[in-house]
Design an enzyme around this catalytic site. Structure first.
Site, PDB file in Angstrom:
ATOM      1  CG  HIS C 214      36.082  44.714  40.113  1.00 46.82           C
ATOM      2  ND1 HIS C 214      35.171  45.454  39.481  1.00 46.82           N
ATOM      3  CD2 HIS C 214      36.804  45.839  40.829  1.00 46.82           C
ATOM      4  CE1 HIS C 214      35.541  46.577  39.463  1.00 46.82           C
ATOM      5  NE2 HIS C 214      36.505  46.893  40.088  1.00 46.82           N
ATOM      6  CB  SER C 218      38.433  47.725  47.891  1.00 46.24           C
ATOM      7  OG  SER C 218      38.313  47.835  46.535  1.00 46.24           O
ATOM      8  CE  LYS C 242      37.870  59.335  49.885  1.00 45.01           C
ATOM      9  NZ  LYS C 242      37.800  58.273  50.685  1.00 45.01           N
ATOM     10  CG  ASP C 243      38.932  57.140  42.597  1.00 43.44           C
ATOM     11  OD1 ASP C 243      38.735  56.118  41.980  1.00 43.44           O
ATOM     12  OD2 ASP C 243      39.429  57.131  43.497  1.00 43.44           O
ATOM     13  CD  GLU C 286      65.804  58.818  36.925  1.00 41.97           C
ATOM     14  OE1 GLU C 286      66.792  59.401  37.131  1.00 41.97           O
ATOM     15  OE2 GLU C 286      64.932  59.060  36.692  1.00 41.97           O
TER      16      GLU C 286
END
Lengths: 262, 184, 408
Positions: C214, C218, C242-243, C286
């Site tokens: 922040h 971004s 959108k998220d 894994e």
């Protein structure tokens, strides 16, 4: 330009997805002797799959009459048999045929009592060493999770049960006391062929072929390994339908909100 | 001109209210989904299937002689099963209800008068009263006596003297036949 | 409405004056100016954060029913699967959630590599991210041991044994890690505690990660910094919706596995209880560890192999200094873009090699692939910077968006 970017991104994602998918499915056949397993028809496969109750009951009968002499079923309780369609009284009777240790009593001694539905299946041997002593040093593994503990799952179990050979084919030496099996890794298995035609007589009149026996015991063992399967698939369909609807609403809402920008 | 402007505001308003509906609907559906996702988490700490399977116990009472008491375990607690004598039954039924701190008729505490089945946990603070064995102190009323704070129970398991507020609890039970009782 | 105005708002103001939670939330979650041109590759950070929450919640309720003792661990997991209400759902969500967490974070990292999100002034943001990745690897490693299956036990044995490669004190370190001469109950209990603890370290790192994010806001697909408010849009409602859409699509993918292919990412051998006397024919970690496992095995020397494996992760810390090219986004770097995709393909190849037995031709391919992995960071990235002639990025985000719209 924007559409082009979206298209390229989607294309990139698809390629990545396919590549990873191929890598995943291709990754495990590193052993030289990978056996091709024939895919069988199972009532429980697919997103709508369920366990055929007739097969489960017949499979339980095979376990009880053929397998239970050597193989334990440690994680299944007698009360679980009600899920395959046996009623409460039958389950109580089945449990009572076996004895479990309980105690100590007021004299401080351990004692044996008949098993109850709440008890887990009684094992044929007290411990691993006792099992090996009775089986020429080989250890009959617990079967509760066998359908998930082998690559190929149900198809592997079925193949193993029906692909014994009387004589080892040329070029394959097998040791004394071992049996030749096409599907078992290494082809030498300590367990003698357990199923033949009419090994068990079915009460419901189903033809008692070896293949039928193998199908039924495999279905039963898939249930012991995944008793939650039917509930899981049912809930899964509800959840995925909900998500599809919600995604549709979100697409519409997102477009509406972003339309403000242009 | 004005027509066009008013048309535009009309459609803007329309689309605003459509968006509001879509917005409310989408968020509501989302909230409902989230709510439904909470239930499995909460249910997972309810008693699991193996504990529920032990919710009832079947007891064979054929070996319990008249005048004999046996303690069995039900849901992790002791349950007193007493095969009462005729004397005890008469005595229990003769008691005046007004004299009882927790008035209850003996007939209401038993399905068959000779079988008294109660949870053997003192209703004061949870100790296990003595009286199951012949050699135990049975208190002043011929029943059970709790050594922790001196509660006396009579031959019907009712509190008579001492700090316990209520009679010994009678669990749900049924006679499956003459020799088997299912508790719980 | 009256109630809200007369009672609720004053209370919120009273709290906010003393501890500005509400104005902070408004500033960072609602009004926060984000570049207006973010594409869907920017969804993966928030998705990873949500999966972290899911893992902590399912993990908590699993831990309630799990017994961290070698005699009971495997059986307690079966108890969860069979007797605990919805225990199977918790277990499959947790196991598959782990795989999902890594898928999301890998995509998130590759997004960073493509668009230059690791470059100034976001170097620390990137480094904190790599720290989160390391913590995830530790968490996942310890978590996989807990069911106490064959793969749990033997995977742990192989990886912890690596530390014996440290000269002089190697064996002491391993005995100290194990709390014994083999992996046993002491190891299981400490791994249980570690697995419970590390996710909260991850949580703390995520908070710092978001704080760093922040500070400069971004990055964006054009790689051009925000210059004017016209370049931005508020986080709410544009990116919240959108998220949410991204979340919904992700949940279809994730829950598709949970409900219909819950064992897809797993190993059948882990449905067999751990047996210290029987080694499985193929010990595989894994899937998310496979590339590093391949790097480890490609070097013959035990100590150098271990160093190479750790270097494979740690090289990521150095990335901001390996590539200092002025142009951020691969959109404007035609040469770098090709090498990016080659790098991605190489990582997938490394993963594939990690799952194969250590025989030819996989060994040789693995060596070349390992060499290329390091070459990408140490040689290729700096060189590209020297020789590439990038396309000139637009003046600003707004200019870039306008250009794109004209071209569409």
């Amino acid at each position: 330009m924007i559409n082009d970017i979206k298209l390229r991104s989607a294309f990139a994602a698809a390629i990545l997805g396919i590549m990873t998918g191929v890598l995943f499915t291709g990754s495990a056949s590193a052993s030289g002797d990978a056996v091709k397993l024939a895919k069988q028809e199972w009532s429980f496969k697919g997103i709508f799959g369920t366990f055929d109750r007739g097969a489960l009951k017949r499979g339980y009968q095979i376990y009880a009459e053929v397998c239970a002499g050597c193989h334990s079923l440690d994680f299944v309780a007698y009360r679980n048999l009600q899920e395959i369609g046996l009623d409460e009284d039958t389950v109580k009777e089945i449990a009572a045929e076996f004895e479990v240790e309980d105690g100590p009593n007021d004299e401080g001694e351990m004692f044996m009592r008949p098993a109850r539905p709440s008890d887990r299946f009684v094992a044929p041997f007290a411990n691993e060493k006792a099992a090996r002593a009775s089986n020429n040093g080989a250890f009959p593994p617990d079967l509760s999770l066998m359908a998930k503990a082998r690559k190929g799952g149900p198809d592997y179990l079925y193949g193993l049960l029906i692909r014994y050979h009387e004589e080892a084919p040329d070029g394959h030496e097998i040791a004394e006391g071992m049996n030749y099996n096409e599907v078992f890794p290494g082809h030498q298995i300590a367990m003698a062929q357990p199923l033949y035609d009419e090994t068990v007589e079915y009460e419901d009149g189903t033809p008692a072929t070896m293949q039928q026996h193998a199908k039924d015991i495999t279905t039963f063992l898939t249930w012991t390994a995944s008793p939650e399967m039917e509930a899981r698939k049912k809930l899964g369909i509800k959840v995925l339908l909900f998500l599809l609807v919600w995604t549709g609403m979100l697409i519409a809402l997102k477009k509406k909100i972003w339309a403000k920008l242009h | 001109m004005t027509d066009q402007a008013s048309n535009e505001t009309a459609t803007a308003e329309e689309s605003a209210s459509r968006r509001d509906f879509l917005q409310i609907a989408t968020y509501t559906v989302g909230a409902v989904g989230a709510g439904m996702a909470v239930w499995p988490i909460v249910d997972s700490i309810n008693p699991p299937a193996d504990v529920l399977a032990l919710a009832s116990s079947e007891i064979d009472i054929s070996a319990i002689e008249v005048g004999q008491s046996v303690t069995v375990i039900w849901r992790g607690r002791p349950v007193f099963v007493r095969h009462r004598t005729d004397g005890e039954i008469e005595e229990s039924r003769a008691v005046q209800l007004e004299s009882l701190p927790d008035p209850e008729k003996d007939e209401d505490r038993t399905q068959k008068p000779e079988w008294l089945i109660m949870v053997g946990v003192c209703t004061h603070l949870g100790c296990i009263p003595g009286g199951q064995r012949e050699t135990d102190p049975k208190g002043e009323f011929g029943g059970w006596f709790c050594p922790c704070h001196g509660s006396h129970y009579d031959s019907s398991g009712r509190i008579r003297k001492g700090p316990a507020p209520t009679n010994l609890v009678v669990p749900p039970y049924e006679f499956l036949d003459d020799t088997t009782v299912k508790i719980g | 409405m009256k109630l809200v105005n007369k009672v609720v708002l004053p209370v919120l103001d009273w709290v906010d004056y003393r501890l500005p939670v509400f104005s902070y939330a408004r500033k960072n979650l609602i009004d926060f100016p984000e570049p207006k041109n973010l594409n869907y590759w920017w969804n993966f950070g928030s998705l990873a954060g949500i999966v972290l929450m899911i893992m902590i919640i399912t993990g908590f309720f699993l831990a309630i029913n799990y017994t961290p003792h070698t005699d009971y661990a495997f059986a307690s997991v079966e108890h969860l699967m069979r007797d605990v209400n919805y225990g199977w759902l918790l277990r499959f969500m947790h196991a598959n959630g782990g795989s999902m967490f890594f898928i999301l974070v890998y995509i998130h990292m590759f997004r960073g590599l493509y668009y230059g999100s690791y470059k100034a002034p976001r170097e620390l943001l990137w480094i904190i991210g790599v720290a989160i990745y390391l913590a995830m690897m530790g968490t996942a490693f310890m978590g996989y041991v807990l069911p106490w299956g064959q793969m749990s036990y033997w995977g742990a044995t192989v990886i912890t044994s690596l530390f014996s490669a440290v000269p002089l004190i190697g064996d002491t370190i391993v005995t100290w890690l194990w709390g014994g001469f083999v992996i046993d109950n002491n190891t299981l209990t400490r791994f249980f505690v570690g697995h419970y603890l590390l996710p909260f370290v991850i949580l703390g790192l995520v908070v710092v990660h978001l704080w760093a994010l922040h500070h400069h806001s971004s990055n964006n697909p054009l790689g051009v910094e925000i210059k004017t408010p016209g370049d931005t849009i508020p986080f709410h409602p544009y990116y919240t919706i959108k998220d949410m859409l991204g979340l919904s699509v992700f949940l279809i993918f994730y829950l598709g596995f949970v409900f219909f292919a819950p064992d897809f990412f797993g190993e059948p051998d882990n449905y067999i209880e751990a047996n210290p006397l029987v080694t499985p024919p193929h010990i595989v970690p894994e899937w998310y560890f496979l590339p590093f496992y391949a790097i480890l095995r490609s070097i013959d020397n035990k100590l150098l192999g271990v160093i190479a494996m750790f270097a494979g992760v740690c090289i990521l810390f150095a990335l901001p200094w390996m590539d200092r090219c002025r142009v951020r986004s691969a959109k404007f770097r035609p040469i770098y873009r090709q090498f990016f995709w080659i790098f991605v393909a190489n990582c997938l190849l490394l993963g594939y090699i990690g799952a194969q037995a250590a025989v030819e031709p996989f060994v040789t391919i693995g060596r070349i692939s390992t060499a290329y992995y390091f070459a990408h960071f140490l040689i290729i990235c700096p060189l590209i910077c020297k020789f590439e002639r990038p396309i000139e990025p637009p003046e600003s985000i707004s200019a870039g968006v306008l250009e794109a719209e004209k071209g569409a």
